[in-house]
Design an enzyme around this catalytic site. Sequence first.
Site, PDB file in Angstrom:
ATOM      1  N   LYS A  33       1.797  -3.253   6.631  1.00 47.18           N
ATOM      2  CA  LYS A  33       2.048  -3.469   5.067  1.00 47.18           C
ATOM      3  C   LYS A  33       3.706  -3.470   4.760  1.00 47.18           C
ATOM      4  O   LYS A  33       4.119  -4.258   3.951  1.00 47.18           O
ATOM      5  CB  LYS A  33       1.154  -2.774   4.308  1.00 47.18           C
ATOM      6  CG  LYS A  33      -0.132  -2.835   4.163  1.00 47.18           C
ATOM      7  CD  LYS A  33      -0.298  -4.147   3.422  1.00 47.18           C
ATOM      8  CE  LYS A  33      -1.839  -4.496   3.274  1.00 47.18           C
ATOM      9  NZ  LYS A  33      -2.131  -5.903   2.639  1.00 47.18           N
ATOM     10  N   SER A  66       0.877  -1.162   0.101  1.00 46.50           N
ATOM     11  CA  SER A  66      -0.121  -0.032   0.059  1.00 46.50           C
ATOM     12  C   SER A  66       1.038   1.432  -0.079  1.00 46.50           C
ATOM     13  O   SER A  66       1.742   1.395   0.660  1.00 46.50           O
ATOM     14  CB  SER A  66      -0.587  -0.008   1.107  1.00 46.50           C
ATOM     15  OG  SER A  66      -1.482   1.323   1.510  1.00 46.50           O
ATOM     16  N   TYR A  82      -1.630   0.631   9.870  1.00 49.31           N
ATOM     17  CA  TYR A  82      -2.041  -0.421   8.658  1.00 49.31           C
ATOM     18  C   TYR A  82      -0.791  -0.318   7.982  1.00 49.31           C
ATOM     19  O   TYR A  82      -0.424  -1.231   7.468  1.00 49.31           O
ATOM     20  CB  TYR A  82      -3.185   0.483   7.993  1.00 49.31           C
ATOM     21  CG  TYR A  82      -3.253  -0.084   6.539  1.00 49.31           C
ATOM     22  CD1 TYR A  82      -3.568  -1.652   6.618  1.00 49.31           C
ATOM     23  CD2 TYR A  82      -3.246   0.656   5.455  1.00 49.31           C
ATOM     24  CE1 TYR A  82      -3.843  -2.117   4.936  1.00 49.31           C
ATOM     25  CE2 TYR A  82      -3.318   0.266   4.179  1.00 49.31           C
ATOM     26  CZ  TYR A  82      -3.757  -1.089   3.943  1.00 49.31           C
ATOM     27  OH  TYR A  82      -3.721  -1.691   2.695  1.00 49.31           O
TER      28      TYR A  82
HETATM   29  N1  UFG Z   1     -12.703  11.135   2.592  1.00 50.37           N
HETATM   30  C1  UFG Z   1     -13.408  12.006   2.865  1.00 50.37           C
HETATM   31  N2  UFG Z   1     -14.839  11.540   3.106  1.00 50.37           N
HETATM   32  C2  UFG Z   1     -15.318  10.341   3.224  1.00 50.37           C
HETATM   33  C3  UFG Z   1     -14.159   9.364   2.890  1.00 50.37           C
HETATM   34  C4  UFG Z   1     -13.112   9.728   2.653  1.00 50.37           C
HETATM   35  O1  UFG Z   1     -13.370  13.277   2.949  1.00 50.37           O
HETATM   36  O2  UFG Z   1     -16.299   9.949   3.619  1.00 50.37           O
HETATM   37  C5  UFG Z   1     -11.219  11.581   2.333  1.00 50.37           C
HETATM   38  C6  UFG Z   1     -10.211  11.206   3.103  1.00 50.37           C
HETATM   39  O3  UFG Z   1      -9.930  11.825   4.160  1.00 50.37           O
HETATM   40  C7  UFG Z   1      -9.044  10.993   2.147  1.00 50.37           C
HETATM   41  C8  UFG Z   1      -9.605  10.577   0.642  1.00 50.37           C
HETATM   42  O4  UFG Z   1     -10.955  11.042   1.057  1.00 50.37           O
HETATM   43  O5  UFG Z   1      -8.340  12.387   2.086  1.00 50.37           O
HETATM   44  C9  UFG Z   1      -9.727   9.281   0.583  1.00 50.37           C
HETATM   45  O6  UFG Z   1      -9.922   8.387   1.301  1.00 50.37           O
HETATM   46  P1  UFG Z   1     -10.366   7.046   1.273  1.00 50.37           P
HETATM   47  O7  UFG Z   1     -10.930   6.302   2.709  1.00 50.37           O
HETATM   48  O8  UFG Z   1     -11.093   6.578   0.168  1.00 50.37           O
HETATM   49  O9  UFG Z   1      -9.065   6.455   0.950  1.00 50.37           O
HETATM   50  P2  UFG Z   1      -7.570   6.321   1.803  1.00 50.37           P
HETATM   51  O10 UFG Z   1      -6.769   7.602   1.220  1.00 50.37           O
HETATM   52  O11 UFG Z   1      -7.790   6.814   3.330  1.00 50.37           O
HETATM   53  O12 UFG Z   1      -7.032   4.850   1.944  1.00 50.37           O
HETATM   54  C10 UFG Z   1      -7.124   4.028   0.681  1.00 50.37           C
HETATM   55  C11 UFG Z   1      -7.000   2.761   1.234  1.00 50.37           C
HETATM   56  C12 UFG Z   1      -5.661   2.597   1.793  1.00 50.37           C
HETATM   57  C13 UFG Z   1      -4.610   2.750   1.210  1.00 50.37           C
HETATM   58  C14 UFG Z   1      -4.753   4.068   0.751  1.00 50.37           C
HETATM   59  C15 UFG Z   1      -3.490   4.509  -0.094  1.00 50.37           C
HETATM   60  O13 UFG Z   1      -8.135   2.260   1.953  1.00 50.37           O
HETATM   61  O14 UFG Z   1      -5.617   0.930   2.158  1.00 50.37           O
HETATM   62  O15 UFG Z   1      -6.047   4.277  -0.129  1.00 50.37           O
HETATM   63  O16 UFG Z   1      -3.640   5.721  -0.890  1.00 50.37           O
HETATM   64  F1  UFG Z   1      -3.486   2.603   1.951  1.00 50.37           F
END
Ligand code: UFG
Length: 318
Positions: free
Chosen positions: A144, A116, A140
């Site tokens: 990884k 990741s 997390y």
């Molecule tokens: N976000 C919001 N509102 C939401 C959901 C997400 O503002 O309801 C924002 C988050 O704060 C972040 C972005 O949208 O800035 C993306 O969030 P996600 O939850 O979709 O994904 P993450 O970036 O947290 O994580 C994902 C995977 C991980 C991986 C990561 C790597 O879940 O396993 O991408 O880039 F490590």
Amino acid sequence: MSRVLVTGGAGYIGSITTALLLDQGFEVTVLDDCSTGHRDSVPAQARFIEGTILDGEIVRRALEGCDSVIHFAAKSLVGESVEKPDLYRNNNINGSQILFDEMDGAGVTRIVVSSSAATYGDTHEQPILETLKAKPGNPYGETKLAVDNLLTDLAAEENFAAISLRYFNVAGSLKTPTRWLREEHDPETHLIPNLLKATKDSPLKIFGTDWDTPDGTCIRDYVHVHDLADAHIRALNQLIAGRHEIINIGSGTGYSVREVIDTASKVVGYEIPSVNVDRRDGDPAILIASIEKARSTLGWSPMRDLSAMISDTFESKK
Ligand code: UFG
């Protein structure tokens, strides 16, 4: 005929990779404990074993007849890992160690692993090269990175042939002849499925508008799950004994949360309702992949853009 063990093959990325492997003539055994995956997402042509990678005996049985492994089975939510670090360490690190020990015992040494972008942590060096020193900012990402380090040792000491694919943000769905395969998490935490569920009464929460980015919201690099699954199959065909390669899989382009919302509003034809709230623990400001190594090593490049990721997820929920 080559048989691949897909751990976590009932999950989102695992089931889509399984479908494409079967399409390309591989035989597949899926091992999944269905804690977050769905039994009915596993294509009927795959052999299915319900069980956890924490159980060596079940892993041994699952490995029978296989000559390679694609290892997805893991806990994978950044926010949850901050709350339950021990759950993440046990599942992701101990579970992988058991899988690798059983592979070693069975003489199966070819493996592609889901790593990741969370391993890199918060960094100003964007786009991120695989050579960047990993400094994960959440449990997390730590788990990884620990698994990637185990594989580096196994390649050197046991002649394993390994590739870790470091995914950036995965989205999109795949339509198979029988059904849509898509993200079905409960609770759903990912941006794209969440924004498609947003209503006036329950708007999308934007986590933080004071990040050090042009519009104040986090920037991520989104890759279509179909392209990502394709990268796994290419990696499987490029494994070299005694080598462990780490390869980023993203699009090479960053989008802010607001840009994703604007793109989605255009795709669905209505304004996605949103509300600004505080930052979420564990989030880095920016993650953008350098994908030059994926291009040169795997001959891979992304074929589907952000609008496609949003539109097929939207279609799949109709
Ligand atoms: N976000 C919001 N509102 C939401 C959901 C997400 O503002 O309801 C924002 C988050 O704060 C972040 C972005 O949208 O800035 C993306 O969030 P996600 O939850 O979709 O994904 P993450 O970036 O947290 O994580 C994902 C995977 C991980 C991986 C990561 C790597 O879940 O396993 O991408 O880039 F490590």
